[in-house]
Design an enzyme around this catalytic site. Sequence first.
Site, PDB file in Angstrom:
ATOM      1  CG  LEU A 124      26.788  68.129  71.609  1.00 29.94           C
ATOM      2  CD1 LEU A 124      25.327  68.217  71.160  1.00 29.94           C
ATOM      3  CD2 LEU A 124      26.942  66.989  72.622  1.00 29.94           C
TER       4      LEU A 124
ATOM      5  CE1 TYR B 176      45.123  64.836  73.059  1.00 34.82           C
ATOM      6  CE2 TYR B 176      46.778  63.145  73.466  1.00 34.82           C
ATOM      7  CZ  TYR B 176      45.584  63.771  73.796  1.00 34.82           C
ATOM      8  OH  TYR B 176      44.871  63.320  74.885  1.00 34.82           O
TER       9      TYR B 176
ATOM     10  CE  LYS C 104      45.143  66.271  76.469  1.00 37.20           C
ATOM     11  NZ  LYS C 104      43.994  66.829  77.197  1.00 37.20           N
TER      12      LYS C 104
HETATM   13  N1  LIG Z   1      40.734  58.256  76.254  1.00 39.82           N
HETATM   14  C1  LIG Z   1      42.009  58.199  76.637  1.00 39.82           C
HETATM   15  O1  LIG Z   1      42.652  57.138  76.623  1.00 39.82           O
HETATM   16  C2  LIG Z   1      42.706  59.446  77.116  1.00 39.82           C
HETATM   17  C3  LIG Z   1      44.048  59.340  77.509  1.00 39.82           C
HETATM   18  C4  LIG Z   1      44.711  60.477  77.965  1.00 39.82           C
HETATM   19  C5  LIG Z   1      44.037  61.682  78.048  1.00 39.82           C
HETATM   20  N2  LIG Z   1      42.745  61.767  77.643  1.00 39.82           N
HETATM   21  C6  LIG Z   1      42.087  63.066  77.752  1.00 39.82           C
HETATM   22  O2  LIG Z   1      40.864  62.897  78.446  1.00 39.82           O
HETATM   23  C7  LIG Z   1      39.917  63.901  78.013  1.00 39.82           C
HETATM   24  C8  LIG Z   1      38.618  63.245  77.593  1.00 39.82           C
HETATM   25  O3  LIG Z   1      38.903  62.387  76.497  1.00 39.82           O
HETATM   26  P1  LIG Z   1      37.856  61.328  75.947  1.00 39.82           P
HETATM   27  O4  LIG Z   1      38.623  60.110  75.616  1.00 39.82           O
HETATM   28  O5  LIG Z   1      36.683  61.260  76.837  1.00 39.82           O
HETATM   29  O6  LIG Z   1      37.480  62.019  74.550  1.00 39.82           O
HETATM   30  P2  LIG Z   1      36.046  62.353  73.907  1.00 39.82           P
HETATM   31  O7  LIG Z   1      36.334  62.826  72.510  1.00 39.82           O
HETATM   32  O8  LIG Z   1      35.103  61.233  74.071  1.00 39.82           O
HETATM   33  O9  LIG Z   1      35.551  63.567  74.794  1.00 39.82           O
HETATM   34  C9  LIG Z   1      35.917  64.908  74.546  1.00 39.82           C
HETATM   35  C10 LIG Z   1      34.665  65.754  74.667  1.00 39.82           C
HETATM   36  O10 LIG Z   1      35.041  67.122  74.487  1.00 39.82           O
HETATM   37  C11 LIG Z   1      34.108  67.741  73.585  1.00 39.82           C
HETATM   38  N3  LIG Z   1      34.811  68.822  72.905  1.00 39.82           N
HETATM   39  C12 LIG Z   1      35.834  68.712  72.004  1.00 39.82           C
HETATM   40  N4  LIG Z   1      36.220  69.938  71.609  1.00 39.82           N
HETATM   41  C13 LIG Z   1      35.434  70.829  72.266  1.00 39.82           C
HETATM   42  C14 LIG Z   1      35.349  72.264  72.265  1.00 39.82           C
HETATM   43  N5  LIG Z   1      36.159  73.006  71.483  1.00 39.82           N
HETATM   44  N6  LIG Z   1      34.428  72.859  73.040  1.00 39.82           N
HETATM   45  C15 LIG Z   1      33.591  72.105  73.823  1.00 39.82           C
HETATM   46  N7  LIG Z   1      33.624  70.753  73.854  1.00 39.82           N
HETATM   47  C16 LIG Z   1      34.535  70.132  73.093  1.00 39.82           C
HETATM   48  C17 LIG Z   1      33.682  66.636  72.635  1.00 39.82           C
HETATM   49  O11 LIG Z   1      32.441  66.889  72.016  1.00 39.82           O
HETATM   50  C18 LIG Z   1      33.612  65.440  73.594  1.00 39.82           C
HETATM   51  O12 LIG Z   1      32.341  65.325  74.186  1.00 39.82           O
HETATM   52  C19 LIG Z   1      40.640  64.665  76.895  1.00 39.82           C
HETATM   53  O13 LIG Z   1      41.254  65.814  77.449  1.00 39.82           O
HETATM   54  C20 LIG Z   1      41.703  63.694  76.433  1.00 39.82           C
HETATM   55  O14 LIG Z   1      42.792  64.354  75.831  1.00 39.82           O
HETATM   56  C21 LIG Z   1      42.066  60.685  77.181  1.00 39.82           C
END
Ligand SMILES: NC(=O)c1ccc[n+]([C@@H]2O[C@H](COP(=O)([O-])OP(=O)(O)OC[C@H]3O[C@@H](n4cnc5c(N)ncnc54)[C@H](O)[C@@H]3O)[C@@H](O)[C@H]2O)c1
Length: 306
Positions: free
Chosen positions: A33, A140, A144
């Site tokens: 969270l 970042y 990745k």
């Molecule tokens: N949103 C985008 O445009 C985008 C683009 C490329 C990649 N991503 C990748 O998609 C994935 C999801 O991203 P998102 O946009 O939903 O982000 P988000 O921040 O909404 O979701 C990430 C979730 O991971 C949880 N979290 C973070 N660190 C944690 C830990 N140490 N232990 C347990 N839970 C943890 C957070 O509480 C959150 O609920 C990520 O890997 C992100 O890098 C997102």
Amino acid sequence: MNICVTGGAGFIGSHLVDKLIEQGHTVLVIDNLSTGCREFVNPKAQFVEMDIRDSELLTVLAKFKPEYVFHEAAQTMVPVSMHDPAFDCDVNLMGLINVLNTCYKINVKKIIMPSSAAVYGDLDTLPLTEAMVGHPSSFYGLTKLTTESYLRLYYEAFGLPYICFRYANVYGPRQGNGGEGGVISIFCERLQKQQDITIFGDGEQTRDFVYVDDVVAANLNALEVPDLVGVINVSTEVSTSLNELVAQFKNIVGHDFVVHYESERAGDIKHSLLSTKKMMAELNYSPKINLTTGLANTYHYFDSKL
Ligand SMILES: NC(=O)c1ccc[n+]([C@@H]2O[C@H](COP(=O)([O-])OP(=O)(O)OC[C@H]3O[C@@H](n4cnc5c(N)ncnc54)[C@H](O)[C@@H]3O)[C@@H](O)[C@H]2O)c1
């Protein structure tokens, strides 16, 4: 099936959980969270508040016995990675290794997780294909890119199959304003409050915006192709400038607003466009939601929160 979603309280993960539940799967969400919200977690999912770096992860997952793990939890903020590379590395690589070791030990059939368009750095041969790798301009992007190599090696050395998605700029309801694709959620929040918006640069920089439902659908298709392993873009291959984005918002919001132009930010890439060819050929998926529809859905979601 029993399926675990790490980061299932976050933007993309929570939508994925909703669809998995809808399809009748038994879902366990692991999330600390830190950026996610408890209320985003589908009430029919099991929830354990836990850090992915916690050694107890093995105990929890050994009990739940997931067939598949979707690993969405991550440190997602580019500026945080630049201020604190060690933290970014700890969550995105040490956390990843804990998840991979757990998956391997309990014989998970496949781990499915995102990489990012950030791995392409500032490559200017568009559209970007999976065979290309650039020089990431953020830590970042680097974690990745390294993630992709860890996945490949866990597969080659230990036989843990994987699919790794290079997501383009994902947008949609529940998106926070700190993550990498956040320009649309930031604009939505500001416009709803009748505030001005700011563009860094001349607004002619372009992005490949993909709606969250399409990202979720691509993830679900990964369950349908058991033999598929490797890296795949999840994108629309449609290029949209920030000025075009503003024009679309003008049609949606129903009131005038001011756009400020400030100098470009260091490290921001000019153009990002990801090929959909492999996604269509190997995952049998092509995006369904165009920007006009996706933006309207997203704006009305933020509207309903006010
Ligand atoms: N949103 C985008 O445009 C985008 C683009 C490329 C990649 N991503 C990748 O998609 C994935 C999801 O991203 P998102 O946009 O939903 O982000 P988000 O921040 O909404 O979701 C990430 C979730 O991971 C949880 N979290 C973070 N660190 C944690 C830990 N140490 N232990 C347990 N839970 C943890 C957070 O509480 C959150 O609920 C990520 O890997 C992100 O890098 C997102």
